[in-house]
Write an enzyme that holds these catalytic residues in place. Structure first.
Site, PDB file in Angstrom:
ATOM      1  CE  LYS A   1      -6.772   8.208   8.161  1.00 52.49           C
ATOM      2  NZ  LYS A   1      -7.378   7.117   9.207  1.00 52.49           N
TER       3      LYS A   1
ATOM      4  CG  ASP B   1      -5.584   7.811   4.973  1.00 47.81           C
ATOM      5  OD1 ASP B   1      -6.543   8.201   4.460  1.00 47.81           O
ATOM      6  OD2 ASP B   1      -5.776   6.433   5.384  1.00 47.81           O
TER       7      ASP B   1
ATOM      8  CD  GLU C   1      -6.543   4.958   2.541  1.00 49.79           C
ATOM      9  OE1 GLU C   1      -7.831   4.942   3.307  1.00 49.79           O
ATOM     10  OE2 GLU C   1      -5.566   4.820   3.132  1.00 49.79           O
TER      11      GLU C   1
ATOM     12  CE  LYS D   1      -3.270   2.498   3.253  1.00 45.64           C
ATOM     13  NZ  LYS D   1      -4.140   2.494   4.082  1.00 45.64           N
TER      14      LYS D   1
ATOM     15  CG  ASP E   1      -1.860   5.084   5.199  1.00 44.79           C
ATOM     16  OD1 ASP E   1      -1.853   3.926   5.715  1.00 44.79           O
ATOM     17  OD2 ASP E   1      -3.062   5.368   4.751  1.00 44.79           O
TER      18      ASP E   1
ATOM     19  CG  ASP F   1      -9.979   7.023   7.084  1.00 47.16           C
ATOM     20  OD1 ASP F   1      -8.802   6.920   6.377  1.00 47.16           O
ATOM     21  OD2 ASP F   1      -9.988   7.025   8.209  1.00 47.16           O
TER      22      ASP F   1
ATOM     23  NE  ARG G   1     -10.723  -1.684   3.718  1.00 44.29           N
ATOM     24  CZ  ARG G   1     -11.270  -1.795   4.785  1.00 44.29           C
ATOM     25  NH1 ARG G   1     -12.450  -2.613   4.941  1.00 44.29           N
ATOM     26  NH2 ARG G   1     -10.929  -1.555   6.088  1.00 44.29           N
TER      27      ARG G   1
HETATM   28  N1  BES Z   1      -4.474   4.167   7.109  1.00 46.84           N
HETATM   29  C1  BES Z   1      -5.294   3.848   7.860  1.00 46.84           C
HETATM   30  C2  BES Z   1      -5.142   2.734   8.876  1.00 46.84           C
HETATM   31  C3  BES Z   1      -4.045   2.921  10.079  1.00 46.84           C
HETATM   32  C4  BES Z   1      -4.660   3.482  11.091  1.00 46.84           C
HETATM   33  C5  BES Z   1      -2.928   2.960   9.897  1.00 46.84           C
HETATM   34  C6  BES Z   1      -3.941   3.921  12.202  1.00 46.84           C
HETATM   35  C7  BES Z   1      -1.861   3.506  10.777  1.00 46.84           C
HETATM   36  C8  BES Z   1      -2.354   3.763  12.008  1.00 46.84           C
HETATM   37  C9  BES Z   1      -6.497   3.344   6.926  1.00 46.84           C
HETATM   38  O1  BES Z   1      -6.790   3.648   5.635  1.00 46.84           O
HETATM   39  C10 BES Z   1      -7.763   3.542   7.569  1.00 46.84           C
HETATM   40  O2  BES Z   1      -8.116   4.669   7.790  1.00 46.84           O
HETATM   41  N2  BES Z   1      -8.614   2.389   8.055  1.00 46.84           N
HETATM   42  C11 BES Z   1     -10.021   2.674   8.831  1.00 46.84           C
HETATM   43  C12 BES Z   1     -10.777   1.608   8.025  1.00 46.84           C
HETATM   44  C13 BES Z   1     -12.263   1.870   8.461  1.00 46.84           C
HETATM   45  C14 BES Z   1     -12.862   3.342   7.838  1.00 46.84           C
HETATM   46  C15 BES Z   1     -13.098   0.728   7.916  1.00 46.84           C
HETATM   47  C16 BES Z   1      -9.650   2.348  10.158  1.00 46.84           C
HETATM   48  O3  BES Z   1      -9.009   1.568  10.451  1.00 46.84           O
HETATM   49  O4  BES Z   1     -10.331   3.142  10.964  1.00 46.84           O
HETATM   50 ZN    ZN Z   2      -7.905   5.613   5.333  1.00 48.85          ZN
HETATM   51 ZN    ZN Z   3      -4.744   4.265   4.827  1.00 45.80          ZN
END
Ligand code: BES
Ligand code: ZN
Ligand code: ZN
Length: 531
Positions: A298, A291, A370, A286, A309, A368, A372
């Site tokens: 966020k 992000d 993104e 990724k 990220d 958020d 996947r």
């Molecule tokens: N990049 C984030 C995940 C992340 C969180 C990385 C903390 C490093 C530290 C990812 O893109 C994300 O925001 N995922 C969301 C998914 C949710 C909206 C289903 C999450 O984990 O909150």
């Molecule tokens: Zn995200």
């Molecule tokens: Zn992310």
């Protein structure tokens, strides 16, 4: 930095400083520590008697030698109890000594960490010491001008630090050389040290990419750095822009990218060390260079960490660099879908439906999620090109941080043999993973009423439903997914690395490629033997 080996005695080492190791449960000093002690009229033994040196793990004491032996300083580092000694201890002891000695102004350091006395394999210990030194010495200070450089809390980890008062400037201090002092077969030691150096340099390269701010490391710059690295080490490199992505129908990656003023890039690095007709291993990382969460934005707190990220992508690029230098007999292809995830008038929205390169449609729930999506297109590309096995790595979910904290990456897979292989690679790389469940029933969380798959499955089991989404893009090919959101970065320095990106995954992937190459060798030799 020059890293070498020498079979000289520690007293004769012609550098500025040596590090010697001491076990906490030894009655008498042994090996290099005993040799130095004898040459210095029992100074170390006296410090031990007085309780100032105990040999506890990570303890560090700097002693001046006042001309009694060649090196001016000795770092006495605690190795802990003998029965707990392992390669991880070697890495830590090496890192702690090197940092303290650099801070004290040493330029040429010798390491004699009691390997001969400890029962660990000498070549492996030499490699671990090299890794520990180079990973421990790493710092990201390219944006700090000389005037604002400072010693700071640099080396406080590891207890007693005789050097703390001696320094105020980091800027001038870089080591010139590290020499592993050991009595062993020199060619084997040299090979082990070179391997350690290649792995550590690749990890530090990945850390640099992770630590670069997002205004510098845009998708375009990320691709440029991968291209430059590829030229240096002799890898084939191809980079797609938005036009080529449209031709390949990478609608998920393009969907995420459409909200950003920065163009996306799809980075491909190819290494060929195996059979001509075999597609080989694919590593997909990724590469979200920032992000924000997009329209599902966020909160402000800690959003700056989202410059990292793209650490999955960085791990792939770093691993490819080391693989090109180590040349295992296997084919490996690195894939990095790189883009920002931004809100804006052109951004994709919750409720949108995107179509990935394999033709499947995805119902967007939260912009958020993104990672996947960009991986859906990278995995589709890997399947299209018949790579096998496929391993992806991503800072994918906050949920994995809740599950496993900051110690282990989550390991998801559709193939048990691959799980075991990755566990073995992780073990010998010194990077920790933990297998997570993938029962078919979890798939219910991501059923969509209007598209082939729903992008998210809610808060419960969030890391698992994310992995389930990915599994839609790999058919039945052996595939594994590493969720590194808890281990890609740290918020304070540790002996094995500075605050910031850790480079997690680089060493694991190189180990995996090496093991795949060795197994293949075993198999073809077995076939030869039977015909
Ligand atoms: N990049 C984030 C995940 C992340 C969180 C990385 C903390 C490093 C530290 C990812 O893109 C994300 O925001 N995922 C969301 C998914 C949710 C909206 C289903 C999450 O984990 O909150
Ligand atoms: Zn995200
Ligand atoms: Zn992310």
């Amino acid at each position: 930095m020059d890293v070498g080996v020498s079979t000289r005695d520690v007293q004769q080492f012609d550098g500025d400083a040596v590090a010697v190791g001491i076990f906490s449960d030894d009655k008498e000093l042994q090996g290099p520590a005993a040799a130095v002690d004898e040459a210095m009229a029992g100074v170390i033994a006296r410090l031990r008697d007085s309780g100032e040196i105990t040999g506890a793990a990570d303890e560090l004491t700097l002693v001046h030698t006042f001309g009694k032996i060649e090196p001016e300083r000795v770092a006495v580092v605690g190795l802990g109890a003998r029965k707990h000694f392992n390669l991880e201890r070697v890495r830590r002891a090496s890192a702690i000594s090197c940092r303290a000695l650099r801070k004290a102004g040493a330029k040429r350091i010798g390491l004699a960490l009691a390997w001969a006395e400890s029962g660990v394999n000498l070549a492996q210990a030499a490699r671990a010491a090299t890794e520990g030194a180079l990973l421990g010495l790493y710092r990201f200070d390219r944006y700090k001008s000389a005037a604002t450089q400072e010693g700071g809390a640099d080396d406080e980890v590891g207890g007693v630090d005789g050097a703390s008062a001696e320094t105020s400037e980091r800027a001038a201090k870089e080591l010139d050389s590290i020499t592993i002092l050991g009595r062993g077969r020199e060619p084997a030691l040299r090979a082990a040290v070179t391997r350690g150096q290649i792995l550590a340099e690749a990890t530090n390269f990945a850390r640099d990419l992770g630590n670069e701010p997002a205004n510098v490391l845009t998708p375009t710059e990320f691709a440029e750095r991968a291209r430059r690295m590829a030229e240096e080490v002799g890898l084939d490199c191809e980079i797609f822009g938005p036009e080529r992505m449209r031709e390949l129908k990478m609608g998920a990656l393009l969907g995420v990218a459409q909200g950003s003023a920065e163009e996306p890039r799809f980075i491909i690095l190819r290494y060929r060390g195996g059979a001509r007709d075999e597609p080989g291993l694919a590593l997909a990382g990724k590469g979200i260079t920032f992000d924000t969460g997009g329209i599902s934005i966020k909160p402000a707190a800690d959003m700056d960490a989202m410059k990292m990220d793209m650490c999955g992508g960085a791990a792939v690029v770093g691993a490819m660099m080391a693989i090109a230098r180590l040349k295992p007999a296997v084919n490996v292809t690195g894939l990095v879908p790189a883009t920002e995830n931004m809100p804006g008038g052109k951004a994709y929205r919750p409720g949108d439906i995107l179509r990935a390169a394999n033709g499947k449609t995805i119902e967007i729930v939260n912009t958020d999620a993104e990672g996947r999506l960009v991986l859906a297109d990278a995995l589709s590309y890997a399947i299209e090109h018949k790579y096998s096995p496929i391993v992806d790595i991503a800072t994918l979910t906050g949920a994995i941080v809740i599950s496993l904290g900051h110690l282990r990456a989550g390991l998801f897979s559709n193939d048990e043999a691959l799980v075991r292989q990755i566990q073995a690679s992780a073990e010998s790389a010194g990077e920790r993973v933990w297998p997570m469940p993938m029962d078919a029933e979890y798939g219910a969380m991501i059923k969509s009423e209007i598209a082939d798959v729903k992008q998210t499955g809610g808060r419960a089991g969030g890391a698992i439903s994310a992995a389930k989404v990915l599994s839609n893009f790999v058919d039945n090919t052996p595939w594994a997914h590493l969720d590194i959101a808890g281990v890609n970065a740290r918020d304070k320095r540790e002996p094995d690395g500075d605050k910031g990106a850790t480079g997690f995954g680089v060493r694991l992937f190189v180990e995996l490629a090496t093991q795949l190459a060795e197994r293949k060798g075993d198999r073809s030799r077995a076939v030869e033997a039977t015909v």
